[in-house]
Structure formats: structure tokens, C-alpha cells
Design a protein around this motif. Sequence first.
Motif, PDB file in Angstrom:
ATOM      1  N   LEU A  78       0.370  -1.857  -0.057  1.00 27.45           N
ATOM      2  CA  LEU A  78      -0.144  -0.145   0.024  1.00 27.45           C
ATOM      3  C   LEU A  78       0.849   1.377  -0.025  1.00 27.45           C
ATOM      4  N   ASP A  79       1.735   1.375   0.570  1.00 28.77           N
ATOM      5  CA  ASP A  79       2.399   2.503   0.353  1.00 28.77           C
ATOM      6  C   ASP A  79       3.382   2.537  -0.509  1.00 28.77           C
ATOM      7  N   THR A  80       3.652   1.857  -1.378  1.00 31.03           N
ATOM      8  CA  THR A  80       4.978   1.595  -2.963  1.00 31.03           C
ATOM      9  C   THR A  80       3.693   1.969  -3.794  1.00 31.03           C
ATOM     10  N   ALA A  81       2.857   1.668  -4.061  1.00 28.66           N
ATOM     11  CA  ALA A  81       2.115   1.030  -5.063  1.00 28.66           C
ATOM     12  C   ALA A  81       1.635   2.730  -5.569  1.00 28.66           C
ATOM     13  N   PRO A  82       1.790   3.629  -5.675  1.00 29.81           N
ATOM     14  CA  PRO A  82       1.440   4.665  -6.320  1.00 29.81           C
ATOM     15  C   PRO A  82       2.479   5.033  -6.861  1.00 29.81           C
ATOM     16  N   SER A  83       3.222   5.416  -6.249  1.00 34.12           N
ATOM     17  CA  SER A  83       4.606   5.401  -6.961  1.00 34.12           C
ATOM     18  C   SER A  83       5.365   4.964  -7.976  1.00 34.12           C
ATOM     19  N   LEU A  84       5.121   3.992  -7.805  1.00 36.64           N
ATOM     20  CA  LEU A  84       5.166   2.311  -8.582  1.00 36.64           C
ATOM     21  C   LEU A  84       4.228   2.408  -9.616  1.00 36.64           C
ATOM     22  N   VAL A  85       3.303   2.227  -9.795  1.00 32.43           N
ATOM     23  CA  VAL A  85       2.463   2.795 -11.098  1.00 32.43           C
ATOM     24  C   VAL A  85       2.595   3.821 -12.127  1.00 32.43           C
ATOM     25  N   SER A  86       3.009   4.374 -11.223  1.00 38.94           N
ATOM     26  CA  SER A  86       3.708   5.987 -12.023  1.00 38.94           C
ATOM     27  C   SER A  86       4.531   5.894 -12.624  1.00 38.94           C
ATOM     28  N   GLU A  87       5.809   5.359 -12.165  1.00 41.32           N
ATOM     29  CA  GLU A  87       6.869   5.153 -12.430  1.00 41.32           C
ATOM     30  C   GLU A  87       6.562   4.099 -13.403  1.00 41.32           C
ATOM     31  N   HIS A  88       6.133   2.628 -13.504  1.00 41.95           N
ATOM     32  CA  HIS A  88       6.015   1.631 -14.851  1.00 41.95           C
ATOM     33  C   HIS A  88       5.179   2.492 -15.486  1.00 41.95           C
ATOM     34  N   ALA A  89       4.618   3.341 -15.839  1.00 45.66           N
ATOM     35  CA  ALA A  89       3.738   4.609 -16.859  1.00 45.66           C
ATOM     36  C   ALA A  89       2.106   3.025 -16.332  1.00 45.66           C
ATOM     37  N   ILE A  90       1.371   2.223 -15.392  1.00 46.00           N
ATOM     38  CA  ILE A  90       0.587   1.231 -15.902  1.00 46.00           C
ATOM     39  C   ILE A  90      -0.500   2.512 -15.784  1.00 46.00           C
ATOM     40  N   LYS A  91      -1.830   1.824 -17.404  1.00 46.57           N
ATOM     41  CA  LYS A  91      -2.340   2.832 -17.600  1.00 46.57           C
ATOM     42  C   LYS A  91      -3.723   1.760 -17.831  1.00 46.57           C
ATOM     43  N   PRO A  92      -4.922   2.736 -17.772  1.00 46.64           N
ATOM     44  CA  PRO A  92      -6.059   1.504 -17.592  1.00 46.64           C
ATOM     45  C   PRO A  92      -6.405   0.678 -18.996  1.00 46.64           C
ATOM     46  N   PRO A  93      -6.969  -0.096 -18.741  1.00 46.49           N
ATOM     47  CA  PRO A  93      -7.957  -0.877 -17.837  1.00 46.49           C
ATOM     48  C   PRO A  93      -6.487  -1.572 -17.033  1.00 46.49           C
ATOM     49  N   ALA A  94      -6.971  -1.713 -15.426  1.00 44.05           N
ATOM     50  CA  ALA A  94      -6.539  -2.390 -14.851  1.00 44.05           C
ATOM     51  C   ALA A  94      -6.745  -2.447 -13.814  1.00 44.05           C
ATOM     52  N   THR A  95      -6.094  -3.483 -12.957  1.00 42.08           N
ATOM     53  CA  THR A  95      -7.193  -4.108 -11.658  1.00 42.08           C
ATOM     54  C   THR A  95      -6.324  -3.793 -10.615  1.00 42.08           C
ATOM     55  N   ILE A  96      -6.609  -4.104  -9.316  1.00 39.36           N
ATOM     56  CA  ILE A  96      -6.294  -3.269  -8.549  1.00 39.36           C
ATOM     57  C   ILE A  96      -6.396  -4.624  -6.988  1.00 39.36           C
ATOM     58  N   VAL A  97      -5.861  -5.421  -6.264  1.00 43.55           N
ATOM     59  CA  VAL A  97      -6.042  -6.564  -6.150  1.00 43.55           C
ATOM     60  C   VAL A  97      -5.436  -6.784  -4.491  1.00 43.55           C
ATOM     61  N   VAL A  98      -5.449  -6.539  -3.219  1.00 45.43           N
ATOM     62  CA  VAL A  98      -4.934  -6.335  -2.061  1.00 45.43           C
ATOM     63  C   VAL A  98      -5.149  -7.549  -1.260  1.00 45.43           C
TER      64      VAL A  98
END
Length: 98
Positions: A78-98
Amino acid sequence: THRGAANSVILGTGYGRNKSEPAIVPYQPQTTAVFLMAIGRIGPLSQGLKDNGYPADTPVVVIEKASCSDQRVLLADLDTAPSLVSEHAIKPPATIVV
């Protein structure tokens, strides 16, 4: 769910009615939470989960273009997900599993 780790699944969306933030179910250690159409809100979603009792080191998997030949999988917490999504340019469609 992963045997021995979770025994139920909660499905949620990233956007509520009129693009509002949907309610987040409080942390339940034996429950997997899956969020659809939520990648654009990964930051607020991660913070909202922590605000609702989810530990900061809760594992997160982001699956971009699931089941497609160009699928990508990102492992984080949960701490690193936002920055890693940005760093790796993850775009929709995407599913998040926690």
C-alpha cells in the motif's frame, strides 16, 4: 483468494456515482479486496485503505490488461503502489488486488 491467507473476496470500483470516492470496507485480515476501474485513483485508494485499518505493508498486485498478450503485473504494497504505478506508467484497464 489464496488458501490459508484469505477466505472471502470483496469487489469494489474506483469511482462512485458522479465520480465520487466509493466507500472502503474496513480491514478484514482474511479478505481479499479487488478494485476494478481504479488505477486512476491508486493514491487516494491506498491512503483510504490505510485510513480504514489496512497495514501499510499489505501486499498489492496491479494487473494491467489482464489476460491480454501485453499484460503486465506489478507487485507492491500500500505504501509503494502509487509511486510504482506512476514509475511504470500503468494505464487502464487495470485491476488492483489487495
